[in-house]
Design a protein around this motif. Structure first.
Motif, short mmCIF file in Angstrom:
data_model
loop_
_atom_site.label_atom_id
_atom_site.label_comp_id
_atom_site.label_asym_id
_atom_site.label_seq_id
_atom_site.Cartn_x
_atom_site.Cartn_y
_atom_site.Cartn_z
N SER A 19 0.83 -1.21 0.00
CA SER A 19 0.00 0.00 0.00
C SER A 19 0.86 1.26 0.00
CB SER A 19 -0.95 0.00 1.20
OG SER A 19 -0.24 0.16 2.39
N ARG A 20 2.02 1.21 0.64
CA ARG A 20 2.92 2.36 0.62
C ARG A 20 3.48 2.59 -0.78
NH1 ARG A 20 7.18 1.41 4.59
NH2 ARG A 20 5.44 1.55 6.03
N SER A 21 3.86 1.52 -1.48
CA SER A 21 4.40 1.69 -2.83
C SER A 21 3.30 2.12 -3.80
CB SER A 21 5.08 0.40 -3.30
OG SER A 21 4.13 -0.64 -3.41
N ILE A 22 2.07 1.65 -3.60
CA ILE A 22 0.96 2.10 -4.43
C ILE A 22 0.71 3.59 -4.21
CG2 ILE A 22 -1.55 1.93 -4.72
CD1 ILE A 22 -1.23 -1.08 -4.33
N GLY A 23 0.81 4.04 -2.97
CA GLY A 23 0.63 5.46 -2.67
C GLY A 23 1.69 6.32 -3.33
N GLN A 24 2.94 5.84 -3.33
CA GLN A 24 4.01 6.59 -3.98
C GLN A 24 3.81 6.63 -5.49
OE1 GLN A 24 7.44 4.50 -2.59
NE2 GLN A 24 7.51 5.61 -0.66
N PHE A 25 3.40 5.50 -6.08
CA PHE A 25 3.14 5.44 -7.52
C PHE A 25 2.00 6.37 -7.89
CE2 PHE A 25 1.14 3.24 -11.18
CZ PHE A 25 2.19 3.43 -12.08
N ARG A 26 0.96 6.41 -7.07
CA ARG A 26 -0.18 7.30 -7.32
C ARG A 26 0.26 8.76 -7.25
NH1 ARG A 26 -4.33 5.99 -3.26
NH2 ARG A 26 -4.62 4.14 -4.52
N GLY A 27 1.13 9.08 -6.32
CA GLY A 27 1.62 10.45 -6.21
C GLY A 27 2.44 10.87 -7.42
N ILE A 28 3.25 9.96 -7.93
CA ILE A 28 4.04 10.24 -9.13
C ILE A 28 3.13 10.47 -10.33
CG2 ILE A 28 5.66 9.22 -10.78
CD1 ILE A 28 7.04 7.91 -8.36
N LEU A 29 2.11 9.60 -10.48
CA LEU A 29 1.19 9.76 -11.60
C LEU A 29 0.40 11.07 -11.52
CD1 LEU A 29 -0.23 6.17 -12.15
CD2 LEU A 29 1.34 7.45 -13.59
N LEU A 30 -0.02 11.44 -10.32
CA LEU A 30 -0.74 12.71 -10.17
C LEU A 30 0.18 13.90 -10.47
CD1 LEU A 30 -3.05 12.18 -7.08
CD2 LEU A 30 -3.73 12.61 -9.43
N GLY A 31 1.44 13.79 -10.08
CA GLY A 31 2.39 14.85 -10.40
C GLY A 31 2.57 15.01 -11.90
N ILE A 32 2.70 13.89 -12.61
CA ILE A 32 2.81 13.93 -14.06
C ILE A 32 1.53 14.47 -14.68
CG2 ILE A 32 3.02 12.47 -16.12
CD1 ILE A 32 4.94 10.72 -14.48
N ALA A 33 0.39 14.06 -14.13
CA ALA A 33 -0.90 14.50 -14.68
C ALA A 33 -1.09 16.00 -14.54
CB ALA A 33 -2.04 13.77 -13.97
N VAL A 34 -0.49 16.60 -13.53
CA VAL A 34 -0.60 18.05 -13.35
C VAL A 34 0.43 18.77 -14.22
CG1 VAL A 34 -0.30 19.92 -11.69
CG2 VAL A 34 -1.61 17.90 -11.05
N LEU A 35 1.62 18.22 -14.34
CA LEU A 35 2.70 18.91 -15.06
C LEU A 35 2.55 18.90 -16.59
CD1 LEU A 35 5.90 17.98 -13.06
CD2 LEU A 35 4.73 20.17 -13.17
#
Length: 102
Positions: A19-35
């Motif tokens: 769940s921690r690695s999924i949370g980090q992956f989700r954060g990276i994807l959201l960062g890319i989605a905003v940038l």
């Protein structure tokens, strides 16, 4: 069972790590989605081409992200799915339009 003792069977260590690695992956994807939409907007402003298309992309992707985050906040699965689809489809249509008209 004593209520002061913690429940040792609630989650395994592997589940917590996943769940921690999924949370980090989700954060990276959201960062890319905003940038990505912002980078497209900056590139279109600098080149002077396709400004209207990238502005529409900005509006669509941010509406999708807003729905996605609202779905997480309200724990509404339908909003999460619709927001992700709106964001992805808007971004792909913009990229396809830019590739066709270049």
């Amino acid at each position: 069972m004593n209520p002061e003792l913690p429940d040792l069977n609630s989650r395994a260590a592997a589940d917590e790590m996943a769940s921690r690695s999924i949370g980090q992956f989700r954060g990276i994807l959201l960062g890319i989605a905003v940038l990505v939409p912002w980078l497209l907007l900056v590139m279109s402003i600098m080149s002077g081409n396709f400004l209207a298309l990238t502005l529409l992309d900005m509006i669509g992707t941010h509406v999708g992200l807003w729905l996605l985050l609202r779905g997480y906040r309200d724990d509404n699965r339908v909003l999460k799915i619709r927001g992700a689809w709106i964001h992805a489809v808007t971004l792909l249509l913009c990229l396809a339009g830019l590739a066709m008209w270049q």
